[in-house]
Design an enzyme around this catalytic site. Structure first.
Site, PDB file in Angstrom:
ATOM      1  N   ASP A 444     -10.151 -16.595 -44.983  1.00 11.36           N
ATOM      2  CA  ASP A 444      -9.540 -15.882 -46.101  1.00 11.36           C
ATOM      3  C   ASP A 444      -8.936 -14.574 -45.628  1.00 11.36           C
ATOM      4  OD1 ASP A 444     -12.111 -14.905 -45.537  1.00 11.36           O
ATOM      5  OD2 ASP A 444     -12.398 -14.141 -47.558  1.00 11.36           O
ATOM      6  N   ARG A 448     -12.793  -7.589 -43.311  1.00 10.73           N
ATOM      7  CA  ARG A 448     -14.005  -7.103 -43.962  1.00 10.73           C
ATOM      8  C   ARG A 448     -15.198  -8.007 -43.629  1.00 10.73           C
ATOM      9  NH1 ARG A 448     -11.471  -8.707 -49.622  1.00 10.73           N
ATOM     10  NH2 ARG A 448     -12.204 -10.848 -49.793  1.00 10.73           N
ATOM     11  N   ASP A 449     -16.325  -7.751 -44.276  1.00 13.02           N
ATOM     12  CA  ASP A 449     -17.513  -8.544 -44.011  1.00 13.02           C
ATOM     13  C   ASP A 449     -17.390  -9.880 -44.739  1.00 13.02           C
ATOM     14  OD1 ASP A 449     -17.507  -7.434 -46.483  1.00 13.02           O
ATOM     15  OD2 ASP A 449     -19.476  -6.517 -46.359  1.00 13.02           O
ATOM     16  N   GLU A 450     -16.458 -10.679 -44.275  1.00 13.79           N
ATOM     17  CA  GLU A 450     -16.247 -11.990 -44.893  1.00 13.79           C
ATOM     18  C   GLU A 450     -15.693 -12.929 -43.829  1.00 13.79           C
ATOM     19  OE1 GLU A 450     -14.809 -11.752 -48.847  1.00 13.79           O
ATOM     20  OE2 GLU A 450     -15.162 -13.871 -49.180  1.00 13.79           O
ATOM     21  N   ASP A 457      -8.306 -21.270 -50.202  1.00 14.83           N
ATOM     22  CA  ASP A 457      -7.215 -20.542 -49.572  1.00 14.83           C
ATOM     23  C   ASP A 457      -6.394 -21.452 -48.663  1.00 14.83           C
ATOM     24  OD1 ASP A 457      -9.445 -18.887 -50.397  1.00 14.83           O
ATOM     25  OD2 ASP A 457      -8.497 -17.174 -49.456  1.00 14.83           O
ATOM     26  N   TRP A 510     -10.823 -25.465 -54.793  1.00 11.15           N
ATOM     27  CA  TRP A 510     -11.515 -25.129 -53.538  1.00 11.15           C
ATOM     28  C   TRP A 510     -12.026 -26.423 -52.902  1.00 11.15           C
ATOM     29  CZ3 TRP A 510      -9.812 -21.434 -56.485  1.00 11.15           C
ATOM     30  CH2 TRP A 510      -9.604 -20.179 -55.939  1.00 11.15           C
ATOM     31  N   GLU A 723      -4.156  -9.731 -50.432  1.00  5.92           N
ATOM     32  CA  GLU A 723      -5.049 -10.546 -51.256  1.00  5.92           C
ATOM     33  C   GLU A 723      -4.686 -10.438 -52.730  1.00  5.92           C
ATOM     34  OE1 GLU A 723      -9.132  -9.319 -51.062  1.00  5.92           O
ATOM     35  OE2 GLU A 723      -9.836 -11.250 -51.823  1.00  5.92           O
ATOM     36  N   HIS A 744      -4.411 -11.732 -46.470  1.00  6.84           N
ATOM     37  CA  HIS A 744      -4.938 -12.940 -47.105  1.00  6.84           C
ATOM     38  C   HIS A 744      -3.733 -13.860 -47.279  1.00  6.84           C
ATOM     39  CE1 HIS A 744      -9.027 -12.215 -48.577  1.00  6.84           C
ATOM     40  NE2 HIS A 744      -8.926 -13.258 -49.393  1.00  6.84           N
TER      41      HIS A 744
HETATM   42  C1  RAM Z   1     -13.071 -14.251 -51.973  1.00  2.69           C
HETATM   43  C2  RAM Z   1     -12.334 -14.703 -50.775  1.00  2.69           C
HETATM   44  C3  RAM Z   1     -11.400 -15.865 -50.948  1.00  2.69           C
HETATM   45  C4  RAM Z   1     -11.588 -16.616 -52.212  1.00  2.69           C
HETATM   46  C5  RAM Z   1     -12.993 -16.550 -52.741  1.00  2.69           C
HETATM   47  C6  RAM Z   1     -13.203 -17.293 -54.014  1.00  2.69           C
HETATM   48  O1  RAM Z   1     -14.264 -13.647 -51.579  1.00  2.69           O
HETATM   49  O2  RAM Z   1     -11.700 -13.626 -50.171  1.00  2.69           O
HETATM   50  O3  RAM Z   1     -10.062 -15.538 -50.774  1.00  2.69           O
HETATM   51  O4  RAM Z   1     -11.238 -17.947 -51.979  1.00  2.69           O
HETATM   52  O5  RAM Z   1     -13.405 -15.244 -52.905  1.00  2.69           O
END
Ligand code: RAM
Length: 846
Positions: A444, A448-450, A457, A510, A723, A744
């Protein structure tokens, strides 16, 4: 000229099969020439003539090859017996070399080993190594290796290969990739040392939320097998076992989110430390697979653009481009000097904007050795940044700083250029969004912490991705992880690899990636194998939704992400969209079931094709009956629901469909051409306008610059896709929402529309065997060109219109492809085959 490749043809990849499929392209074929046979020849080996007219992923024509086999292969094309007089055959292709990997579990004699006291959760990166002596240099040496954690391997003082963050990220419990390197040139008679540094990476570093570590285990481990062949025919294998040793390294700390700390006073050489024994740890060898796509590498080096001084007086480097990778510094300073590099995508009030990084520290620290010139860069982390703040040095010259761009080393295959510089920048931003987020897993965001493989996506972005770069191996591998992580009842996790570990994951758009992504791959690459491999996963997902909807076919249960990040949603309610989540979910159910029916027909499951075709009809009818009024109103009456209903043929009655189209146009005009869609509506909104006969509005919407719009971000200086439509607010401050990334790719899905409607290049049959050339010439654009390097060879278009609306269109088509060309102003298409074709027409739109 015939160009041959085996499987995905990725550089440096050993084959995971003994029967690689072959493909070729034909360049410069004379008009009217065709072949009905091909001859495949192993150099210094057998040759086979096969009847066939297709050069895309044809079956291996010989006995399957065993593990470790290497050979060179070439192909030529023609008709009749090649040895007979008068038969017309092309010259041989350039030879291509193949290397088969380790196909059997029993090919591995090495075992996973882990340091005993070093390399604990809070320790630096351990170095696991062994010494060995050679009487003579081998004629061939291959090193196979992988790890729990990430590794960087060395033979003597040489770094092995160019791949970084290996073995990358997969569903480790079920699929772990190994790499193979030819290291013949790195060995010498006498004493040698082989080993690898081990970092935490995805295996043991933070993932998903702050402090969440050890998703896969808490011990780092190395598996390495060095296979040596000598001139006298003898072989020797040096594999990881408990005789190997471990020692510390200069890396004192490493984490993907938080960064790295290195003490350059410490040696990279294991013998300069006291070492300890390692021990064997469990490691299931049946998980080991060769990779399908290219590794992560440094794909570009970019010089710094300028040096700035922050509000607080610190030095900030601007690279001029939001990118993903490392900052590299060349420094000269005293031993013990501490240099700190912090990263950010944007500046706010003259300082790095760190809030969007959330808990990720994204900081690299170095203690210098004080030698004449030291090169600083990390190993086991990566950052998403345009700006870097550098502290600890008395002075810094701009020429001593560069950014090393990291990403999966994908081959570029698609281009678009228009007469509008803002649209070109938008397109370039999409390309950068892909570069940064195709780092082994389609993520995504990279900062960041992800940094997770969110299925929604990539699902919306896949058609764009497949055009821009060769994703055939990358996404095929990721889909194998998806299938591996799928729940027994067919539920598809929202991120792949699945470290969220929801018990019952099922969200429209998703989880639908399970069906949609393989379908897009088939469209782009005609890779039948992907559909065959994924079929059970695709079907299981549709069945899962069927169990949720019951006989009424409406998918009304949640939780759903819905039209995520609809611009009207408050900053901290990303799911609070205008579109009714049940309308979206049911539309997706119809769409995905339809794609499953097509896949079933393609792979020869005739009964399923009929059954799911009928089910798709029934879902569409249920959607129509429940959500569409006779006057064309779709429930929740917003851009996204009309876009889905129109693009996916969910309104049966023609009048109602026309009225829905009119209503969509009305909404778009009422919104003053600004976007009102989130992740789900954005990829289809412009297609829907074209379907409603309002290509003029599609152009207008794409070129709108007021918030929310694609070009708003461009106007704000964006160099990647954001994003949120308003990740940066008009006053230059960062959106207060807790999710505000500047990289994003989801909204970049619009590039797919740009390729098809501005460039005029759209696939109309799997593998682009048929292509529709139908640029919609309008708006302010005066010219555009697009090119796509298909599995059959390059396809391109270029058009230009003059002040009076006269249009010149040229189209290049390779051998094996038929093009349906809609010359602007002509009511019927022209069909053309290989070659260059020029047309004249008139612009359709003012
Ligand atoms: C966010 C992500 C992503 C998305 C989900 C649902 O945390 O960045 O882009 O698909 O949520």
């Amino acid at each position: 000229m015939v160009g041959l490749r085996a499987e995905q043809g990725e550089e440096g990849v050993v084959l995971d099969t003994g029967a690689p499929r072959l493909s070729w392209t034909v360049a410069d074929a004379v008009a009217g020439w065709a072949y009905d046979s091909y001859e495949v020849q192993v150099l210094d080996g057998p040759s086979r003539v096969v009847r066939g007219t297709d050069g895309v992923l044809v079956p291996w024509p010989f006995e399957p090859l065993p593990s470790r086999e290497r050979l060179c292969l070439r192909v030529r094309l023609g008709s009749g017996d090649p040895d007979e007089e008068g038969s017309a055959w092309t010259p041989w292709s350039e030879p291509v070399s193949l290397v088969v990997g380790l196909l059997e579990e029993t090919d591995w004699s090495a075992e996973f080993v882990s340091p005993v006291t070093l390399g604990g959760l809070d320790d630096g990166a351990p170095h696991v190594f062994t010494d060995f002596t050679l009487e003579s240099a081998p004629v061939r040496a291959t090193l196979y290796l992988t790890s729990h954690g990430v590794y960087e391997a060395y033979l003597n003082d040489d770094r092995i290969g160019r791949d970084v963050l290996t073995p990358g990220w997969t569903a480790y419990e079920r699929r772990l990739r190994y790499q193979a390197h030819d290291v013949t040139g790195l060995l010498r008679p006498g004493a040698n040392t082989v080993g690898a540094l081990l970092g935490n990476g995805w295996y043991r570093g933070q993932l998903v939320w702050p402090g969440n570590r050890s998703s896969y285990g808490d011990r780092l481990a190395l598996l390495a097998q060095l296979e040596l062949e000598f001139a006298d025919g003898t072989r020797r294998v040096i594999g990881t076992d408990p005789t190997w040793r471990a020692c510390p390294s200069p890396i004192l700390f490493d984490d993907l989110y938080d960064g790295e700390r290195r003490d350059l006073r410490r040696s990279m050489r294991p013998h300069e430390y006291a070492s300890e024994p390692v021990e064997a740890v469990p490691g299931d060898m049946s998980r080991l697979v060769a990779r399908r796509g290219p590794a992560v590498r440094v794909i570009e080096r970019r010089p710094a653009l300028s040096l700035l001084t922050s509000a607080a007086g610190a030095t900030i480097v601007d690279f001029g481009q939001n990118l993903v990778g490392w900052v590299e510094l060349t420094v000269r300073a005293a031993a013990g000097t501490e240099v700190t590099v912090r990263h950010a995508e944007v500046l706010e009030n003259g300082e790095l904007a760190l809030r969007p990084l959330r808990s990720a520290k994204a900081t690299c620290r170095y203690v210098l050795a004080g030698v004449a010139e030291e090169v600083l860069r990390p190993t086991f982390t990566f950052n998403g940044f345009r700006y870097a703040e550098i502290t600890g040095l008395e002075s810094l010259r701009i020429e001593d700083v560069s950014a090393l761009v990291l990403g999966s080393d994908l081959r570029r295959t698609g281009w678009l250029e228009t007469s509008d510089p803002d649209l070109n920048r938008l397109h370039e931003n999409v390309v950068w969004g892909m570069r940064g987020n195709f780092l082994d897993v389609p993520t995504d965001c990279p900062q960041r912490d992800e940094r997770l493989g969110w299925t929604g996506d990539i699902q919306v972005f896949a058609p764009t991705a497949n055009f821009l770069f060769d994703t055939s191996g990358f996404l095929a591998g990721w889909l194998e992880d998806l299938a591996a992580e799928q729940k027994p009842d067919g539920g598809v996790p929202h991120i792949i690899p699945d470290v969220l570990r929801d018990v019952d994951p099922a969200a429209a758009a998703w989880s639908d990636a399970a069906v949609i992504v393989p379908s897009t791959l088939y469209t782009t690459y005609a890779d039948h194998g992907v559909l065959v491999r994924q079929y059970a996963s695709m079907r299981a997902w549709v069945e899962k939704v069927r169990s949720l909807t019951g006989p009424g076919h409406l998918w009304t249960t949640g939780p759903q992400f819905g039209d995520w990040l609809d611009p009207t949603a408050p900053p901290d309610r990303p799911d609070a969209a205008q579109a009714d989540p049940a309308v979206i979910a049911t539309a997706y159910h119809a769409r995905t079931t339809r794609l499953l029916a097509l896949a079933a027909a393609t792979v020869g499951h005739g009964e399923d094709a009929t059954r799911y075709g009928a089910l798709a009809d029934a879902i569409a009818a249920a959607f129509d009956a429940e959500y569409v009024d006779p006057d064309g109103r779709v429930r929740s009456d917003c851009q996204t629901v009309y876009a889905l209903a129109l693009c996916w043929d969910l309104i049966a009655d023609e009048d109602a469909r026309d009225l829905a189209g009119e209503r969509l146009a009305e909404l778009v005009i009422g919104a003053r051409y600004r976007v009102a869609t989130g992740f789900v509506g954005t990829p289809v909104i412009l297609d829907a306008l074209c379907r409603a006969g309002r290509a003029d509005l599609a152009h207008r919407m794409l070129t709108e610059t007021d918030l929310p719009s694609w070009l708003y971000a461009v106007g704000m200086g964006a160099t990647t896709i954001w994003e949120r439509w308003d990740s940066m607010l008009p006053d230059g401050t960062v959106n207060p929402g807790s999710m505000t990334s500047f990289n994003h790719y989801a909204y970049g899905a619009v590039a797919d529309w740009m390729h098809r409607f501005i460039g005029g290049l759209a696939p109309a049959a799997p593998g682009w065997r048929e292509v529709v050339v139908r640029p919609v010439i309008g708006g302010s654009l005066t010219h555009a060109s697009a090119a796509f390097d298909s599995v059959h060879g390059p396809i391109s278009t270029s058009w230009r219109r003059d002040d009076r609306g006269a249009v010149r269109l040229s189209v290049d088509v390779p051998y094996g492809v038929g093009a349906q060309v809609w010359v602007p102003g002509h009511p019927e298409p022209v069909h053309v085959g290989a070659g260059r074709h020029e047309f004249e027409g008139t612009a359709l739109l003012p």
